[in-house]
Design an enzyme around this catalytic site. Structure first.
Site, PDB file in Angstrom:
ATOM      1  N   ALA A 205       0.823  -1.208   0.000  1.00 21.33           N
ATOM      2  CA  ALA A 205       0.000   0.000   0.000  1.00 21.33           C
ATOM      3  C   ALA A 205       0.863   1.267   0.000  1.00 21.33           C
ATOM      4  O   ALA A 205       2.093   1.217   0.035  1.00 21.33           O
ATOM      5  CB  ALA A 205      -0.927  -0.013   1.214  1.00 21.33           C
ATOM      6  N   HIS A 206       0.178   2.417  -0.033  1.00 23.79           N
ATOM      7  CA  HIS A 206       0.888   3.695  -0.161  1.00 23.79           C
ATOM      8  C   HIS A 206       1.772   3.996   1.048  1.00 23.79           C
ATOM      9  O   HIS A 206       1.475   3.659   2.177  1.00 23.79           O
ATOM     10  CB  HIS A 206      -0.088   4.847  -0.424  1.00 23.79           C
ATOM     11  CG  HIS A 206      -1.197   4.992   0.575  1.00 23.79           C
ATOM     12  ND1 HIS A 206      -2.321   5.716   0.327  1.00 23.79           N
ATOM     13  CD2 HIS A 206      -1.366   4.499   1.829  1.00 23.79           C
ATOM     14  CE1 HIS A 206      -3.124   5.676   1.377  1.00 23.79           C
ATOM     15  NE2 HIS A 206      -2.560   4.944   2.295  1.00 23.79           N
TER      16      HIS A 206
END
Length: 345
Positions: free
Chosen positions: A238-239
């Site tokens: 994920a980010h």
């Protein structure tokens, strides 16, 4: 098919030859499958009995195991590593692109090294850079202002979004998506409002990313994959995650945003990690574990319930449901015991 003498192979993999250096080798194989032109290896003595019927041209062995094989040997302290190097020397994997195809979609502002290779149907967008010797397969997409370093391989239908950065000698397998939006939304009275993800994905040198893996771009700061990291198929990162140097991540791992993974960690298949946590260097997490908080010390960590018979699982589930009532009963018994001791005093 590549062919090489045992003497030359020994030199290239840093092994000591014991036997016929003129023997020609054209590949590697397992002990049962190896023939008179193949090299195999033995890393664990418990498989030594297989050597009695082995037909290999040579076996890669630890020096102390040399007497286990009557034929030619390549002696190395780490036979598995020596085997990996031999497999590289004898690798026959074809190039995924040769030259620059006339029907590749290359924007006029893209910077393509003359020695790069871009296959038919690949797309290289405006401002993108492709370094020397890199290979871009058919259907691969290199977004605007994305940089691909030297000696990289981008396999068919892999996607690198805009403004991403890929170091030298990286491999991106088919279906991988690098730089898609992170999962960022603000809630407005029950309605989700998208937060544009303006960070990048920055991948350093010598990184390999498996097929159908997705790495999200950062919300504001970059998602970082440091040098030497190896990522298997079907992984989600994920980010704002940072994966530090030489960590290995097996298939099916998922991790939430802003997590930090230290150097030389290993995450086995199916591991799930919460967001905003940190794993120290040399942390090793076993398969299907769930990591909900930071692991600040090196070591091996596990969670989850190993498979057992259905009957035993049902019996344990019934017991587990009774834990709360059992806890309450124990607390009550402790209270009664304390009262009894007080009355005796």
């Amino acid at each position: 098919m590549k062919t090489i003498s045992l003497a030359e192979l020994a030199q290239r993999i840093g092994a000591t030859l014991q036997g016929d250096g003129e023997q020609q080798i054209n590949g590697v194989a397992g002990i049962p499958e190896a023939d008179a032109e193949k090299v195999t290896f033995l890393n664990d003595k418990k498989y030594a009995k297989q050597l009695a019927s082995c037909q290999a041209a040579a076996v890669i062995l630890k020096p102390e195991f040399a007497e286990l094989y009557q034929g030619s040997c390549l002696l190395a302290d780490n036979p598995y590593l020596a085997y990996a190097l031999a497999a590289q020397v004898l690798d026959t994997t074809p190039n995924i692109a040769n030259g620059i195809a006339s029907d590749a979609f290359i924007h006029e502002s893209a910077q393509i090294d003359p020695t790069a290779n871009i296959a038919s149907g690949a797309t290289v967008c405006a401002g993108a850079v492709v370094g020397a010797g890199s290979q871009i397969a058919s259907g691969a997409y290199i977004g605007e202002n994305t940089e691909v370093g030297k000696g990289c391989k981008i396999y068919a239908n892999a996607t690198l979004y805009h403004n991403c950065q890929l170091g030298d000698d990286c491999i991106i397998h088919s279906g991988a998506v690098i730089g898609s939006d992170g999962f960022g939304f603000a809630n407005d009275k029950g309605q989700w409002v998208k937060i544009p993800q303006v960070g990048r994905v920055v991948i350093e040198d010598n990184v390999e990313i498996g097929s159908n893996t997705s790495i999200d771009r950062g919300t504001i700061k970059d998602t970082l994959i440091r040098q030497g990291v190896k990522i298997d198929n079907l992984v989600h990162i994920a980010h704002n995650v940072e994966v530090d140097e030489n960590t290995a991540i097996a298939g099916g791992v998922i991790m939430a945003g802003s997590t930090y993974i230290g150097k030389r960690c290993t995450l086995a298949g199916g591991v799930a990690l919460n967001g905003h946590i940190q794993l120290a260097d040399d942390v090793h997490v076993t398969g299907f574990s769930m990591v909900t908080k930071s692991l600040p010390e090196a070591g091996v960590y596990s969670s989850g319930q190993p498979a057992t018979t259905n009957k035993e699982w049902r019996r344990n589930t019934v017991k587990l449901r009774q834990v709360e009532s059992l806890f309450d009963r124990v607390k009550e018994l402790e209270k009664q015991l304390a009262e009894l001791k007080t009355s005796e005093d």
